[in-house]
Design a protein around this motif. Sequence first.
Motif: not given
Length: 379
Positions: A183-190
């Motif tokens: 996953l793109p790194i910015e999508l892990y939290a979401a």
Amino acid sequence: MGLFDKIKEKLSNEFIDIIEWLDYTDDTIAHRFERYQNEIKNNAKLIVREGQTAVFVNEGQIADVFKPGTYTLSTQNLPILTTLKGWKYGFDSPFKAEVYFVNTHLFTDEKWGTKNPITLSDERFGLVEIRAFGTYAFKIADAGMFIKEIVGTDNNFTNFEINEHLKSLIATRFTDTVGEANLPIELYAANTSELSETCQDVMKPEFMTVGISLEKFYIENVSMPEDLKKEIFEYSRIDKLDLDKLTKFKTAKAIEAAAANEGGTAGAGMGMGMGFVLAQQMGGMMTPNMGGQQQAQTQMNQGASMPPPMPAAVQYFYASNGAQQGPVSFEQLRALFASRTINKESLVWKQGMSGWMALQEVEELKAFLGGNTPPPLPA
């Protein structure tokens, strides 16, 4: 009563008549029932309560497993007990066996976390490090296997003893799972819910190899270094903004800052000049028809010919991820460079160039690289 009868009664009282376990703790998983010389009286009562399973072990081998209920321990209704050596002297003799009670209720709110940062590769940000933590819940699904594989001869086994093993297993499988998710790194939290479900599916079979069922698994937080967070937030803003509008906005902010400069006459003059320019532009936007009529009237009175059209702005094409992008203006190209979408080695092309060239080789684009030093004065 004769002496023989008294001795017989005394010995019979030393044998266990009732086998049960009252658990007064919240963390005990398995408890070995203590009895006199490991001897259990024939026709003794076994009481297994809800949330428990009793496991009989004879000389290191599992003899039988009992679910909740009340049982009379005799060879008539439990044929497997005839294999225990204590029965070879007759049905009235006591038999020897170890009895383990296993707590089968749900153990909740168990904590897990990554001891060390996990290194991942991201297309836009390169190698990045993340940490994660959360909770999980489990219960014993196969008491016999759990006693055989985990408990061994421990007389009081708690969840603290198994948690270290389970947390190590979780951290390893979590690392593998997020690495394969790509996953793109910015999508892990979401996407913690989806990741939690995927991790649980991956870990369940390994938990079952020791008789444990992983009932719940939650990722509560995925964290990363603060500087990486700021870079991701800045990138997301730029990615959603119109680059042309962003450039105009920054230009207007710069004009506003210059106009407010109180550093001297030159600054004040520059502010006034820019203020006049802005006033003229706003006046032109507010009264476009009036301005056009006045200009036409002036040209008619003076008999002047129409001026030539303004030259077209230079448009640039650039290469990104192996594909041609554009066209974009000079300012848009500058914004792309500032947001790290392109760099000094990115290929660019404009009309009039014989071929694609690296950005750092195009004369007017060298200003992007921070080269603000003027050439030496002529001799």
